[in-house]
Structures are given as C-alpha cells and as structure tokens.
Write a protein that holds these residues in place. Structure first.
Motif, PDB file in Angstrom:
ATOM      1  N   GLY A   9       0.978  -1.296   4.267  1.00 47.71           N
ATOM      2  CA  GLY A   9       1.605  -0.024   3.930  1.00 47.71           C
ATOM      3  C   GLY A   9       2.776   0.309   4.836  1.00 47.71           C
ATOM      4  N   ILE A  67      -7.905   0.455  -3.381  1.00 45.35           N
ATOM      5  CA  ILE A  67      -8.366  -0.061  -2.076  1.00 45.35           C
ATOM      6  C   ILE A  67      -9.192   0.953  -1.299  1.00 45.35           C
ATOM      7  CG2 ILE A  67      -6.398  -1.645  -1.903  1.00 45.35           C
ATOM      8  CD1 ILE A  67      -5.172   0.323   0.140  1.00 45.35           C
ATOM      9  N   ARG A  75      -2.955  -6.261   2.718  1.00 46.08           N
ATOM     10  CA  ARG A  75      -2.693  -4.898   2.224  1.00 46.08           C
ATOM     11  C   ARG A  75      -1.819  -4.195   3.251  1.00 46.08           C
ATOM     12  NH1 ARG A  75      -8.228  -5.430   2.918  1.00 46.08           N
ATOM     13  NH2 ARG A  75      -7.966  -3.845   4.525  1.00 46.08           N
ATOM     14  N   ARG A 109       3.016   6.984   7.303  1.00 43.82           N
ATOM     15  CA  ARG A 109       2.633   8.001   6.327  1.00 43.82           C
ATOM     16  C   ARG A 109       2.588   9.376   6.972  1.00 43.82           C
ATOM     17  NH1 ARG A 109      -0.160   3.522   5.126  1.00 43.82           N
ATOM     18  NH2 ARG A 109      -1.708   3.955   6.713  1.00 43.82           N
ATOM     19  N   LYS A 132       0.013   4.510  -0.923  1.00 48.12           N
ATOM     20  CA  LYS A 132      -0.650   5.827  -0.898  1.00 48.12           C
ATOM     21  C   LYS A 132       0.216   6.850  -0.178  1.00 48.12           C
ATOM     22  CE  LYS A 132      -3.230   4.537   3.257  1.00 48.12           C
ATOM     23  NZ  LYS A 132      -4.374   3.749   3.721  1.00 48.12           N
ATOM     24  N   MET A 142      -3.752  -5.822   7.524  1.00 47.46           N
ATOM     25  CA  MET A 142      -2.915  -4.657   7.258  1.00 47.46           C
ATOM     26  C   MET A 142      -1.663  -4.795   8.139  1.00 47.46           C
ATOM     27  SD  MET A 142      -6.153  -1.979   7.069  1.00 47.46           S
ATOM     28  CE  MET A 142      -5.378  -0.787   8.080  1.00 47.46           C
ATOM     29  N   SER A 143      -0.865  -3.729   8.210  1.00 48.72           N
ATOM     30  CA  SER A 143       0.399  -3.850   8.945  1.00 48.72           C
ATOM     31  C   SER A 143       0.210  -4.410  10.361  1.00 48.72           C
ATOM     32  CB  SER A 143       1.081  -2.480   9.043  1.00 48.72           C
ATOM     33  OG  SER A 143       1.523  -2.080   7.769  1.00 48.72           O
ATOM     34  N   MET A 198     -12.147  -4.635   6.718  1.00 47.99           N
ATOM     35  CA  MET A 198     -11.218  -3.978   7.629  1.00 47.99           C
ATOM     36  C   MET A 198     -11.696  -4.197   9.051  1.00 47.99           C
ATOM     37  SD  MET A 198     -10.550  -0.430   5.637  1.00 47.99           S
ATOM     38  CE  MET A 198      -9.188   0.229   6.579  1.00 47.99           C
ATOM     39  N   VAL A 228       0.848  -1.196   0.000  1.00 45.68           N
ATOM     40  CA  VAL A 228       0.000   0.000   0.000  1.00 45.68           C
ATOM     41  C   VAL A 228       0.885   1.249   0.000  1.00 45.68           C
ATOM     42  CG1 VAL A 228      -1.748   1.303   1.262  1.00 45.68           C
ATOM     43  CG2 VAL A 228      -1.895  -1.202   1.138  1.00 45.68           C
ATOM     44  N   ASN A 263      -5.373   4.468  -2.625  1.00 44.61           N
ATOM     45  CA  ASN A 263      -6.782   4.761  -2.371  1.00 44.61           C
ATOM     46  C   ASN A 263      -7.241   6.154  -2.783  1.00 44.61           C
ATOM     47  OD1 ASN A 263      -5.525   5.965  -0.272  1.00 44.61           O
ATOM     48  ND2 ASN A 263      -6.806   5.088   1.333  1.00 44.61           N
TER      49      ASN A 263
HETATM   50  C1  LIG Z   1      -3.887   2.504   4.203  1.00 50.10           C
HETATM   51  C2  LIG Z   1      -4.617   1.241   4.036  1.00 50.10           C
HETATM   52  C3  LIG Z   1      -3.979   0.003   4.294  1.00 50.10           C
HETATM   53  C4  LIG Z   1      -2.565  -0.134   4.816  1.00 50.10           C
HETATM   54  O1  LIG Z   1      -2.468   0.292   6.135  1.00 50.10           O
HETATM   55  P1  LIG Z   1      -1.117   0.055   6.993  1.00 50.10           P
HETATM   56  O2  LIG Z   1      -1.584   0.094   8.394  1.00 50.10           O
HETATM   57  O3  LIG Z   1      -0.210   1.181   6.658  1.00 50.10           O
HETATM   58  O4  LIG Z   1      -0.545  -1.251   6.609  1.00 50.10           O
HETATM   59  C5  LIG Z   1      -4.716  -1.152   4.052  1.00 50.10           C
HETATM   60  N1  LIG Z   1      -5.994  -1.108   3.601  1.00 50.10           N
HETATM   61  C6  LIG Z   1      -6.615   0.055   3.348  1.00 50.10           C
HETATM   62  C7  LIG Z   1      -8.015   0.021   2.851  1.00 50.10           C
HETATM   63  C8  LIG Z   1      -5.961   1.256   3.558  1.00 50.10           C
HETATM   64  O5  LIG Z   1      -6.608   2.404   3.314  1.00 50.10           O
END
Ligand SMILES: *Cc1c(COP(=O)(O)O)cnc(C)c1O
Length: 216
Positions: free
Chosen positions: A205, A67, A203, A212, A25, A187-188, A153, A23, A46
């Motif tokens: 990031g 995403i 996913r 970020r 973004k 996610m992370s 999520m 990810v 996104n």
């Molecule tokens: C930003 C985002 C992620 C990644 O988040 P991290 O905590 O940085 O890994 C995953 N999914 C969606 C929908 C996001 O907006």
C-alpha cells in the motif's frame, strides 16, 4: 515519485511469478486510476463497503482482492465479483462464502489466513486449525469455494530475523500442501524479505500510494 514510478520500481524487483496487489484502502478513485493507467490490475481493499463502491465506479477488468477481516453477514456484497479473499479464518465463514458463491453461480477463490506473528490478535488460524479445516468433511462438501493457499502477516517489528522466521514457518507449512500455490506474504516494509522466503503475492500500500490518512 509518482504512483506509476513506484509501481514500476517495485515490479522491477519482483520475480515473474510474484503478483503485486496494490493495497488501495482509504485512497480515492483518482489514485487507483493512476495505478490502473500504469498497468496495475490487482487491487486490495479491507473494507467491504469501500470495496463494493470502488468496484462499481472503476474499470471492470480490475481484479479485486479482499484482504481484511471479513464478517459473514457482509460476504454477499462482494460475492458477485471478488477475485480472491485473503483473510479466511473459520469454517463458518467458508460456508457463507460457499453459499453466496453458489447464489452467484460462481466459484470464489480463498486463502486461509494463518496467524504467524508474535502479537496477540483475534484473527488467523494456527497451522493445526488450518489442517483441521482442510481435512474436515464439512470443507469437502463446499463445492463453490476453492482454497488457493495461505496468507499471513508478520509481527510489527524492525527485527528482520524475527520476520524472516515467521515467513519461513508459513512457507514450510505451504510446502506440506503442494496443491496450494499462493503464499500471500509481504507488505511495504517487508516484501523483499517475503519474496526471499517464498511469497507469490505481495500486498503493498504505502510504498505505492504514500502513507494513509485515517482521519479522512
Ligand atoms: C494495509 C494492509 C497492507 C498494506 O500495508 P502497507 O504497509 O501500506 O504496504 C497489506 N496487507 C493487509 C492485510 C493490510 O491491511
């Protein structure tokens, strides 16, 4: 650790059938290229404009995942190239994606976003709403989209038991739709738990690119 090291660390923890979406973004192209040079090909964004710009500027064999929350009037900007749209949450959006896919003479793969968290959010379908879409005559007519699975999520909480419960509920729902293979969860902060609970696509990031900075 470098981006390449972060990616190889995460990949070493993944079963072979789980896809890592990086990810990216808010991150500049040079960091995406670092990941690309480390072999990463799936990237998630996104914001539509940012995704369209990066697609134009970066190598053409990247698979771009959208995403975020997609507005109908912006589908046309990503329809020519997007690999997978994760956050589809209405039949009207599906109709627009189908229309733009048809214009581009292609089929666009989508995931239905399911609302599994405890928090109030505007986005995502309930299980009942997702079933209603999948069973609707309107949906059957859309020949230029292909629903591949579900995205979710978990709640933004440290309570692992709660997160696990939410992932499990979506995984169980997916089992009732055996033709839909993709489960985009994790996610992370929670991808390990997601993998233990059926994720086929994570996913990630900040664990790859660092935190970020939205003020940039
Ligand atoms: C930003 C985002 C992620 C990644 O988040 P991290 O905590 O940085 O890994 C995953 N999914 C969606 C929908 C996001 O907006």
């Amino acid at each position: 650790m470098s981006i390449a090291e972060n990616i190889s660390q995460i990949k070493s923890e993944l079963p072979a059938d789980v896809t890592l979406v990086a990810v990216s973004k808010t991150k500049p192209n040079n960091l995406l290229l670092e990941a690309y040079q480390a072999g990463q090909r799936d990237f998630g964004e996104n914001y539509v404009q940012e995704l369209a710009d990066k697609h134009e500027q970066l190598p053409k064999d990247i698979r771009w995942h959208f995403i975020g929350h997609l507005q109908s009037n912006k589908v046309k900007y990503i329809a020519p190239f997007v690999h997978l749209i994760h956050g589809v949450d209405s039949i009207n959006l599906l109709k627009e994606i189908n229309k733009q896919a048809l214009k581009n003479n292609r089929t666009i793969d989508c995931l239905l976003q399911i609302y599994i968290a405890q928090e109030e959010t505007k986005f995502g379908l309930s299980f009942e709403e997702a079933d209603a879409i999948l069973n609707s005559a309107d949906f059957q007519e859309l020949k230029n989209i292909s629903i591949k699975g579900f995205m979710g999520m978990a709640s933004n909480t440290n309570n692992l038991r709660q997160i696990k419960k939410e992932f499990q509920s979506l995984n169980e729902f997916k089992y009732k739709h055996p033709e839909l293979k993709i489960l985009s969860i994790g996610m992370s902060s929670d991808y390990k738990l997601a993998i233990e609970n059926g994720s086929t696509m994570i996913r990630v990031g900040s664990s790859i690119f660092g935190e970020r900075n939205y003020s940039l």
